[in-house]
Motif scaffolding. Structure first.
Motif, mmCIF file in Angstrom:
data_model
loop_
_atom_site.group_PDB
_atom_site.id
_atom_site.type_symbol
_atom_site.label_atom_id
_atom_site.label_comp_id
_atom_site.label_asym_id
_atom_site.label_seq_id
_atom_site.Cartn_x
_atom_site.Cartn_y
_atom_site.Cartn_z
ATOM 1 N N VAL A 139 0.852 -1.243 0.112
ATOM 2 C CA VAL A 139 -0.003 0.412 -0.079
ATOM 3 C C VAL A 139 0.530 1.155 -0.218
ATOM 4 C CG1 VAL A 139 -1.920 1.342 1.190
ATOM 5 C CG2 VAL A 139 -1.843 -0.640 1.014
ATOM 6 N N LEU A 140 1.860 1.730 0.514
ATOM 7 C CA LEU A 140 3.064 2.416 0.635
ATOM 8 C C LEU A 140 3.762 2.738 -0.375
ATOM 9 C CD1 LEU A 140 3.904 1.870 4.443
ATOM 10 C CD2 LEU A 140 1.714 3.999 3.721
ATOM 11 N N GLY A 141 3.857 1.620 -1.409
ATOM 12 C CA GLY A 141 4.837 1.084 -2.718
ATOM 13 C C GLY A 141 5.895 1.095 -2.756
ATOM 14 N N GLY A 142 5.417 0.521 -1.611
ATOM 15 C CA GLY A 142 7.553 -0.830 -1.519
ATOM 16 C C GLY A 142 6.872 -2.268 -1.673
ATOM 17 N N SER A 143 7.931 -3.146 -1.281
ATOM 18 C CA SER A 143 7.814 -4.478 -1.311
ATOM 19 C C SER A 143 7.783 -5.241 0.498
ATOM 20 C CB SER A 143 8.904 -5.119 -1.894
ATOM 21 O OG SER A 143 9.052 -4.144 -3.088
ATOM 22 N N PRO A 144 7.065 -6.096 0.219
ATOM 23 C CA PRO A 144 7.030 -6.732 1.955
ATOM 24 C C PRO A 144 8.013 -7.311 2.201
ATOM 25 C CG PRO A 144 5.761 -8.047 0.153
ATOM 26 C CD PRO A 144 6.388 -6.807 -0.795
ATOM 27 N N GLN A 145 8.543 -7.908 3.380
ATOM 28 C CA GLN A 145 9.442 -8.387 3.771
ATOM 29 C C GLN A 145 9.294 -9.898 4.020
ATOM 30 O OE1 GLN A 145 12.687 -6.504 3.636
ATOM 31 N NE2 GLN A 145 11.165 -5.201 3.088
ATOM 32 N N ARG A 146 10.304 -10.675 4.363
ATOM 33 C CA ARG A 146 10.205 -12.092 4.249
ATOM 34 C C ARG A 146 9.131 -13.198 6.115
ATOM 35 N NH1 ARG A 146 9.262 -16.772 4.637
ATOM 36 N NH2 ARG A 146 10.629 -18.155 3.868
ATOM 37 N N ALA A 168 -2.385 6.982 -2.071
ATOM 38 C CA ALA A 168 -3.757 7.500 -2.462
ATOM 39 C C ALA A 168 -4.537 6.445 -2.336
ATOM 40 C CB ALA A 168 -3.564 8.488 -3.418
ATOM 41 N N ILE A 169 -4.296 5.396 -3.707
ATOM 42 C CA ILE A 169 -5.076 4.743 -3.755
ATOM 43 C C ILE A 169 -5.718 3.085 -2.335
ATOM 44 C CG2 ILE A 169 -5.696 2.319 -4.767
ATOM 45 C CD1 ILE A 169 -6.095 4.599 -7.302
ATOM 46 N N GLY A 170 -4.533 3.300 -1.891
ATOM 47 C CA GLY A 170 -4.381 2.781 -1.065
ATOM 48 C C GLY A 170 -5.433 2.895 0.663
ATOM 49 N N LEU A 171 -4.914 4.270 0.071
ATOM 50 C CA LEU A 171 -6.289 4.643 1.047
ATOM 51 C C LEU A 171 -7.250 4.848 1.084
ATOM 52 C CD1 LEU A 171 -3.033 7.663 3.129
ATOM 53 C CD2 LEU A 171 -4.109 5.286 3.546
ATOM 54 N N LEU A 172 -7.192 5.332 -0.244
ATOM 55 C CA LEU A 172 -8.845 5.093 -0.590
ATOM 56 C C LEU A 172 -10.293 4.473 -0.631
ATOM 57 C CD1 LEU A 172 -11.421 6.541 -2.573
ATOM 58 C CD2 LEU A 172 -9.653 5.833 -4.657
ATOM 59 N N THR A 173 -9.118 2.997 -1.087
ATOM 60 C CA THR A 173 -9.112 1.672 -0.592
ATOM 61 C C THR A 173 -10.106 2.001 0.600
ATOM 62 O OG1 THR A 173 -8.517 1.313 -2.551
ATOM 63 C CG2 THR A 173 -9.717 -0.881 -1.280
ATOM 64 N N ALA A 204 -8.242 5.596 -10.550
ATOM 65 C CA ALA A 204 -6.696 5.960 -10.945
ATOM 66 C C ALA A 204 -6.616 5.696 -12.561
ATOM 67 C CB ALA A 204 -5.953 4.781 -10.793
ATOM 68 N N GLY A 205 -8.001 5.315 -13.300
ATOM 69 C CA GLY A 205 -8.356 5.103 -14.436
ATOM 70 C C GLY A 205 -8.631 6.661 -14.859
ATOM 71 N N VAL A 206 -9.674 7.395 -13.870
ATOM 72 C CA VAL A 206 -9.603 8.571 -14.366
ATOM 73 C C VAL A 206 -8.822 9.720 -14.176
ATOM 74 C CG1 VAL A 206 -11.845 11.442 -13.800
ATOM 75 C CG2 VAL A 206 -12.154 8.411 -14.238
ATOM 76 N N PHE A 207 -8.285 9.538 -13.590
ATOM 77 C CA PHE A 207 -6.756 10.136 -13.067
ATOM 78 C C PHE A 207 -5.561 10.414 -13.522
ATOM 79 C CE2 PHE A 207 -10.038 11.261 -9.568
ATOM 80 C CZ PHE A 207 -9.564 13.035 -9.843
ATOM 81 N N ASP A 208 -5.248 9.241 -14.327
ATOM 82 C CA ASP A 208 -4.867 8.711 -15.128
ATOM 83 C C ASP A 208 -3.560 8.393 -14.018
ATOM 84 O OD1 ASP A 208 -2.863 7.644 -16.542
ATOM 85 O OD2 ASP A 208 -2.410 9.023 -18.017
ATOM 86 N N TRP A 209 -3.993 7.742 -13.175
ATOM 87 C CA TRP A 209 -2.243 7.511 -11.874
ATOM 88 C C TRP A 209 -1.258 6.671 -12.429
ATOM 89 C CZ3 TRP A 209 -5.492 8.392 -6.456
ATOM 90 C CH2 TRP A 209 -6.084 9.604 -6.570
ATOM 91 N N GLU A 210 -0.309 6.800 -11.453
ATOM 92 C CA GLU A 210 0.579 5.819 -12.172
ATOM 93 C C GLU A 210 0.723 4.760 -10.872
ATOM 94 O OE1 GLU A 210 4.252 7.641 -12.380
ATOM 95 O OE2 GLU A 210 4.173 8.610 -13.954
ATOM 96 N N VAL A 211 0.022 3.226 -11.012
ATOM 97 C CA VAL A 211 -0.293 2.357 -10.048
ATOM 98 C C VAL A 211 0.568 1.176 -10.884
ATOM 99 C CG1 VAL A 211 -1.974 3.554 -9.034
ATOM 100 C CG2 VAL A 211 -2.202 2.399 -11.095
#
Length: 747
Positions: A139-146, A168-173, A204-211
């Protein structure tokens, strides 16, 4: 037969089809999210949903339970995929299904319910925490750890380096998911996960967000048969057993929970385990995730009105149609939205309601240890730790022996021993008994559910020693006769002793096995005997009965809500609660000589009965007024003799005037002749007349006419100890009143 088939189809169209659509809308996003959390291809979640719906739904033992990929198994699958690869994990799932199938065939389903719910709830809570922590990084744009610990350590740095659109997409959801539960019921009919993912995709589609978009390149049409895992076979077998047992236990516990949500047929747990086994074999062969019964989808199914397994099967069909025909829509879903959905699901898996339940049974340590151990050590290790602690606590409870002592005014010591008496509790038991002063008369109550030989020897040897030095010990067992049987040399096998004969509390004092001790001689011997019997009886009540009924009376102390006004004779042989099998708070009772109800305005005036009738009908709101007479009634004998048998008792003669209408009705029906059994006929006629007398009171008559109040006549035949129904007075005067046994009346 045609009508039954038509009715079944109509019921399916009306109830099961709409419910299947609701479950389908819930299942698709959850299946995708669980597949992502499991480190499996996203298509594997859809395959598991299809197989869980169609195969497990058709072959399982629950009519409304919905099966599919379960979040509780995601940690196991992640580890298996990381260790053996995806295709080998599918083979492990297939073999786990075979194990479940064998367990179901051999009727082993009930054994899974022996696992402490605190362990299951703690495991699910820890899985929820781990899922939430790992997906929060996405959600924060990173990768999960082990591991969960590594995710916690990396979280501050991840928060500091936020990735705008993805966050923003994660918080919206998450916002949509949280707010959707507060909306009106009609709006909430649309599943929250579906709305949240749609909102994220559209935004995300309407505002053309980078996701990051969901990758469904591993289409459900591409299939390869699973391969055998390579490595240490001990670990592989452990993985197979772990998947089989965890999936089976979750499915069976879910079945039991779902049974409490609907009024249909109860689940067949062995059949359910067999169906789950076949479903896991199929999903493993097709490349899907392990299948288990899931509470979220099952609850949605029941709440949507599902009646039969058609809803579960149809939801699987809808998922299959969606995957084959509209799978391209999944590519529009942002990966961060799925991760946010998993974070929300993970937080919900930490159920505070479960914590309250286990707290009420003293099992919070098991819950906490399981949860912490799974997070820090791993799923299998955490479950084993929880099971070990639960076993230790169960063993410790065997040492919980409570010894209560209370001395009465006469110097007798009342000792109550409660618990399970095993060798583990002997040290405390011996210490408490040896502390009793020598020569003390002791009433020892054993409120126990088990006694082994060590505990028996401890009590028996103390009793012999105490009696040898001048004391007395009177042992009373409130449940099974463990001590008595052991003292007689009987073999206590099986573990439970034969059921004890019921306590004959209803017997007269003179007929009981334990009679009151002989009264002391006084000038008034009769009074002394009565006082002694009542005192001993009250003492016996306090010692044996009061502890059992105290919870009932504690509740009744706030308010009485009887449903019946019971008017009967003061005769000592009539026990209303005994002959009606009623308990405290059921009957509002009025007793007088002859069970008479003075007519409105009758002389001599008597307000006591009228006051009781008014209070019962207008304040307590009783539903029934019962007049109960009995055979050989002395009051009716006095009425039949014209008051002669009342002798020099002016008060009694005046009171019996209220029976003149009964006598008149008797003469009208029987003529002016006496015959054998005339007294009992009058006793029955008297019941009928008192029912008529009740109708002279306006409020009573109005409630009867409105159907709010019922008048019932009973006749107790003392000689046969039978209760008969007495019909109301009938218009035909020539009909002699009769009585029917209650059993016949009910038929």
């Amino acid at each position: 037969m045609f009508r039954d088939t038509q009715s079944s189809w109509l019921s399916t169209l009306r109830h099961d089809v709409p419910a299947s659509l609701v479950v389908f809308l819930v299942a698709v996003p959850l299946s995708l999210g669980i597949a992502m959390a499991s480190g499996a291809p996203l298509a594997a979640g859809l395959i598991a949903a299809v197989v869980g719906g169609i195969v497990a739904g058709a072959l399982g033992g629950s009519a409304v339970q919905v099966s599919g990929p379960a979040a509780g198994l995601s940690l196991v699958v992640v580890d298996l995929v990381h260790t053996y690869g995806w295709r080998a994990t599918c083979m492990i799932t297939l073999m786990a299904g075979a194990v479940q199938l064998l367990l179901g065939v051999f009727k082993a389903a009930r054994a899974a319910l022996a696992v402490s719910p605190a362990v299951i709830h703690g495991m699910l809570a820890s899985v929820g925490v781990i899922i939430a922590l790992s997906q929060l990084h996405i959600v924060l744009g990173g990768s999960p750890q082990r591991s969960a610990v590594a995710n916690i350590i990396e979280l501050p740095g991840q928060i500091a380096d936020l990735h705008g659109h993805k966050v923003a997409i994660g918080l919206l959801t998450i916002t949509v998911l949280a707010l959707w539960t507060r909306l009106p019921k009609r709006v909430k009919a649309i599943p929250a996960p579906l709305v949240a993912l749609l909102a994220a995709a559209v935004t995300a589609g309407v505002f053309d967000w980078e996701v990051t978009r969901v990758d469904l390149s591993d289409s459900v049409t591409e299939w390869a048969f699973p391969v055998l895992p390579s490595g240490d076979w001990h670990l592989i077998v452990a993985g197979v057993m772990l998947v089989a047992l965890l999936a089976g236990a979750e499915s069976l516990l879910c079945s039991v929970a779902v049974d409490g949500m609907h009024g249909g047929r109860r689940a067949d747990l062995d059949q359910e385990l067999t169906g789950q086994g076949v479903a896991n074999m199929v999903t493993g062969a097709l490349g899907g995730l392990p299948v288990a019964g899931v509470i979220v989808r099952s609850t949605a199914n029941v709440q949507a009105g599902a009646r039969t397994r058609c809803s579960t099967i149809l939801h699987g069909v809808w998922v299959l149609a969606f995957a084959l025909g509209f799978g391209w829509l999944i590519k529009l879903i942002p990966l961060e939205a799925l991760a946010a959905l998993l974070v929300f699901i993970g937080v919900q898996m930490v159920n505070l309601g479960h914590v309250r339940k286990v707290h009420g049974h003293g099992e919070v340590p098991v819950y906490v240890v399981t949860m912490v151990a799974v997070i820090l050590l791993g799923l299998a290790e955490g479950v084993l730790a929880g099971l070990a602690l639960a076993a230790l606590l169960a063993l410790r409870r065997l040492t919980w022996v409570t010894v209560l002592k209370q001395e009465d005014r006469e110097g007798r010591l009342h000792v109550t021993i409660s618990g399970s008496l095993t060798f583990l509790g002997v040290p405390k038991l011996t210490h408490e008994l040896r502390a009793i002063p020598a020569g003390t008369p002791v009433d020892l109550d054993l409120n126990i559910d088990f006694m082994d030989n060590a505990a028996f020897e401890a009590i028996h040897s103390w009793r012999l020693d105490h009696e040898r030095i001048g004391g007395t010990v009177d042992i009373d067992e409130l449940h099974d006769e463990w001590y008595a049987l052991a003292a007689s040399g009987a073999r206590l096998f099986p573990v439970k002793s034969p059921p004890k004969a019921p306590d004959r509390w209803w017997l007269p004092w003179a007929h009981r096995g334990r009679r009151p001790s002989s009264p002391t001689t006084t000038q008034d011997g009769a009074t002394a005997r009565a006082e002694c019997q009542l005192t001993v009886g009250a003492r016996e009540y306090h010692r044996r009965t009061a502890p059992l009924v105290r919870p009932i009376f504690t509740e009744l102390a706030r308010k009485q809500q009887p449903t019946h006004l019971f008017i009967t004779c003061a005769d000592s042989r009539i026990m209303p609660s005994l002959i009606t099998a009623s308990g405290p708070g059921d009957l509002f009772t009025v007793r007088n000589i002859g069970n008479l109800v003075p007519r409105r305005g009758a002389e001599p005036n008597d307000d006591s009965v009228v006051a009781a009738i008014e209070y019962a009908t207008q304040v307590l709101g009783v539903h029934t007024i019962t007049v109960c007479g009995h055979s050989g009634c002395g009051a009716m004998a006095g009425v039949l003799s014209g008051g002669v048998q009342a002798g020099s008792l002016p008060g009694l003669r005046r009171w019996l005037r209220h029976g003149n209408h009964s006598l008149a009705t008797f003469i009208e029906t029987e003529g002016d002749r006496l015959h054998t059994g005339a007294l009992d006929v009058l006793c029955r006629v008297n019941v009928q007349q008192q029912l008529e007398n009740l109708r002279t009171y306006r409020k009573v008559d109005e409630q009867v006419r409105a159907g709010k109040l019922e008048l019932v006549g009973l006749f107790f035949d003392i000689g046969s100890a039978r209760v008969h129904m007495v019909p109301p007075l009938r218009p035909a005067p020539a009909i002699r009143p009769t009585a029917r046994p209650l059993a016949a009346a009910e038929e």
